[in-house]
Design a protein around this motif. Sequence first.
Motif, PDB file in Angstrom:
ATOM      1  N   LEU A  96      32.109  32.163  43.873  1.00  0.00           N
ATOM      2  CA  LEU A  96      31.327  33.054  43.390  1.00  0.00           C
ATOM      3  C   LEU A  96      30.502  33.921  44.332  1.00  0.00           C
ATOM      4  O   LEU A  96      30.270  34.884  44.521  1.00  0.00           O
ATOM      5  CB  LEU A  96      30.468  32.485  42.188  1.00  0.00           C
ATOM      6  CG  LEU A  96      31.179  32.301  40.944  1.00  0.00           C
ATOM      7  CD1 LEU A  96      29.909  31.683  40.008  1.00  0.00           C
ATOM      8  CD2 LEU A  96      31.854  33.483  40.361  1.00  0.00           C
ATOM      9  N   LYS A  97      30.148  32.823  45.416  1.00  0.00           N
ATOM     10  CA  LYS A  97      29.009  33.371  46.600  1.00  0.00           C
ATOM     11  C   LYS A  97      29.781  34.487  47.417  1.00  0.00           C
ATOM     12  O   LYS A  97      29.313  35.504  47.899  1.00  0.00           O
ATOM     13  CB  LYS A  97      28.777  32.226  47.308  1.00  0.00           C
ATOM     14  CG  LYS A  97      27.632  32.595  48.275  1.00  0.00           C
ATOM     15  CD  LYS A  97      27.042  31.399  49.162  1.00  0.00           C
ATOM     16  CE  LYS A  97      26.322  30.266  48.280  1.00  0.00           C
ATOM     17  NZ  LYS A  97      25.683  29.414  48.799  1.00  0.00           N
ATOM     18  N   ASP A  98      31.226  34.166  47.687  1.00  0.00           N
ATOM     19  CA  ASP A  98      31.905  35.256  48.486  1.00  0.00           C
ATOM     20  C   ASP A  98      32.275  36.449  47.519  1.00  0.00           C
ATOM     21  O   ASP A  98      32.027  37.628  48.496  1.00  0.00           O
ATOM     22  CB  ASP A  98      33.389  34.638  48.651  1.00  0.00           C
ATOM     23  CG  ASP A  98      33.209  33.382  49.491  1.00  0.00           C
ATOM     24  OD1 ASP A  98      32.534  33.385  50.410  1.00  0.00           O
ATOM     25  OD2 ASP A  98      33.855  32.362  49.086  1.00  0.00           O
ATOM     26  N   PHE A  99      32.199  36.600  46.310  1.00  0.00           N
ATOM     27  CA  PHE A  99      32.349  37.737  45.342  1.00  0.00           C
ATOM     28  C   PHE A  99      31.067  38.475  45.676  1.00  0.00           C
ATOM     29  O   PHE A  99      31.021  39.852  45.532  1.00  0.00           O
ATOM     30  CB  PHE A  99      32.814  37.305  43.917  1.00  0.00           C
ATOM     31  CG  PHE A  99      34.233  36.775  43.806  1.00  0.00           C
ATOM     32  CD1 PHE A  99      35.269  37.383  44.523  1.00  0.00           C
ATOM     33  CD2 PHE A  99      34.385  35.606  43.104  1.00  0.00           C
ATOM     34  CE1 PHE A  99      36.555  36.689  44.149  1.00  0.00           C
ATOM     35  CE2 PHE A  99      35.357  35.245  42.928  1.00  0.00           C
ATOM     36  CZ  PHE A  99      36.570  35.784  43.457  1.00  0.00           C
ATOM     37  N   SER A 106      27.210  41.009  40.699  1.00  0.00           N
ATOM     38  CA  SER A 106      25.725  40.653  41.039  1.00  0.00           C
ATOM     39  C   SER A 106      25.627  39.117  40.749  1.00  0.00           C
ATOM     40  O   SER A 106      26.499  38.726  39.991  1.00  0.00           O
ATOM     41  CB  SER A 106      24.895  41.559  39.997  1.00  0.00           C
ATOM     42  OG  SER A 106      25.248  41.510  38.802  1.00  0.00           O
ATOM     43  N   SER A 107      24.678  38.415  40.975  1.00  0.00           N
ATOM     44  CA  SER A 107      24.388  37.187  40.882  1.00  0.00           C
ATOM     45  C   SER A 107      24.386  36.651  39.497  1.00  0.00           C
ATOM     46  O   SER A 107      24.501  35.452  39.424  1.00  0.00           O
ATOM     47  CB  SER A 107      23.092  36.822  41.610  1.00  0.00           C
ATOM     48  OG  SER A 107      21.965  37.589  41.143  1.00  0.00           O
ATOM     49  N   GLU A 124      41.616  27.954  47.386  1.00  0.00           N
ATOM     50  CA  GLU A 124      41.093  27.071  46.141  1.00  0.00           C
ATOM     51  C   GLU A 124      40.073  28.262  45.493  1.00  0.00           C
ATOM     52  O   GLU A 124      39.367  28.773  46.512  1.00  0.00           O
ATOM     53  CB  GLU A 124      40.061  26.020  46.660  1.00  0.00           C
ATOM     54  CG  GLU A 124      39.628  25.297  45.496  1.00  0.00           C
ATOM     55  CD  GLU A 124      38.920  24.209  46.164  1.00  0.00           C
ATOM     56  OE1 GLU A 124      37.475  23.731  45.633  1.00  0.00           O
ATOM     57  OE2 GLU A 124      39.318  23.096  47.113  1.00  0.00           O
ATOM     58  N   VAL A 125      40.262  28.564  44.434  1.00  0.00           N
ATOM     59  CA  VAL A 125      39.390  29.714  43.929  1.00  0.00           C
ATOM     60  C   VAL A 125      38.529  29.247  42.822  1.00  0.00           C
ATOM     61  O   VAL A 125      38.999  28.467  41.850  1.00  0.00           O
ATOM     62  CB  VAL A 125      40.511  30.900  43.155  1.00  0.00           C
ATOM     63  CG1 VAL A 125      39.828  31.917  42.674  1.00  0.00           C
ATOM     64  CG2 VAL A 125      41.692  31.308  44.236  1.00  0.00           C
ATOM     65  N   GLU A 126      37.193  29.593  43.048  1.00  0.00           N
ATOM     66  CA  GLU A 126      36.329  28.947  42.098  1.00  0.00           C
ATOM     67  C   GLU A 126      35.891  30.322  41.156  1.00  0.00           C
ATOM     68  O   GLU A 126      35.317  31.190  41.744  1.00  0.00           O
ATOM     69  CB  GLU A 126      35.034  28.379  42.764  1.00  0.00           C
ATOM     70  CG  GLU A 126      35.328  27.093  43.301  1.00  0.00           C
ATOM     71  CD  GLU A 126      33.905  26.619  43.818  1.00  0.00           C
ATOM     72  OE1 GLU A 126      32.767  27.303  43.936  1.00  0.00           O
ATOM     73  OE2 GLU A 126      33.896  25.363  44.423  1.00  0.00           O
ATOM     74  N   ALA A 127      36.112  30.094  39.859  1.00  0.00           N
ATOM     75  CA  ALA A 127      35.290  30.950  38.986  1.00  0.00           C
ATOM     76  C   ALA A 127      35.008  30.649  37.678  1.00  0.00           C
ATOM     77  O   ALA A 127      35.266  29.293  37.384  1.00  0.00           O
ATOM     78  CB  ALA A 127      36.464  32.282  38.804  1.00  0.00           C
ATOM     79  N   LYS A 147      37.395  25.741  37.710  1.00  0.00           N
ATOM     80  CA  LYS A 147      36.669  26.451  36.765  1.00  0.00           C
ATOM     81  C   LYS A 147      35.261  25.952  36.761  1.00  0.00           C
ATOM     82  O   LYS A 147      34.983  24.724  36.957  1.00  0.00           O
ATOM     83  CB  LYS A 147      37.121  25.997  35.395  1.00  0.00           C
ATOM     84  CG  LYS A 147      36.527  27.063  34.165  1.00  0.00           C
ATOM     85  CD  LYS A 147      37.244  26.803  32.688  1.00  0.00           C
ATOM     86  CE  LYS A 147      36.927  27.943  31.878  1.00  0.00           C
ATOM     87  NZ  LYS A 147      37.657  27.609  30.439  1.00  0.00           N
ATOM     88  N   LEU A 148      34.290  26.582  36.840  1.00  0.00           N
ATOM     89  CA  LEU A 148      32.670  26.388  37.064  1.00  0.00           C
ATOM     90  C   LEU A 148      32.211  26.055  35.608  1.00  0.00           C
ATOM     91  O   LEU A 148      32.609  26.817  34.839  1.00  0.00           O
ATOM     92  CB  LEU A 148      32.133  27.277  37.701  1.00  0.00           C
ATOM     93  CG  LEU A 148      32.650  27.796  39.160  1.00  0.00           C
ATOM     94  CD1 LEU A 148      31.872  28.840  39.894  1.00  0.00           C
ATOM     95  CD2 LEU A 148      32.282  26.596  40.134  1.00  0.00           C
TER      96      LEU A 148
END
Length: 148
Positions: A96-99, A106-107, A124-127, A147-148
């Motif tokens: 998410l930080k990279d997005f 937005s945050s 490794e994709v976090e979402a 998955k977060l």
Amino acid sequence: MNLNSLRPAKGAVKTRKRIGRGAGSGLGGTSTRGHKGAKSRSGYSKKIGFEGGQMPLQRRVPKFGFKNINRVEYKAINLDVVQKLAEAKNLSKVGLKDFIEAGFISSNQLVKVLGNGSLTAKLEVEANAFSKSAVAAIEAVGGNAVKL
């Protein structure tokens, strides 16, 4: 010049209208309210949306649909965008930080990764959410969807 000789500029001070103080004042009788009707009465205040007795707009127009209070809104990001981001910043883990840094979200927004486009790098994709096709595409190249 003395304090007792100070006067306001000519025309700067107006005398207020003394309404309802007899016919001789010129403002007696109806007290500038016109003749009869609701607006001439004491205690009158127009209700919001009142249209003089005609059916108000908000009651003429029918209601429809509803707002689901439990709806969760996601910002959709496709796999090709994730691939470009990983290539541009040379990342092995995209979160998410990279997005946020890239300006995609937005945050306070949630992200759902969708399977449009192709993924070539092992990532490794976090979402917050993934579509089935996105998870399949990420795992096909040896990466994993967190998955977060």
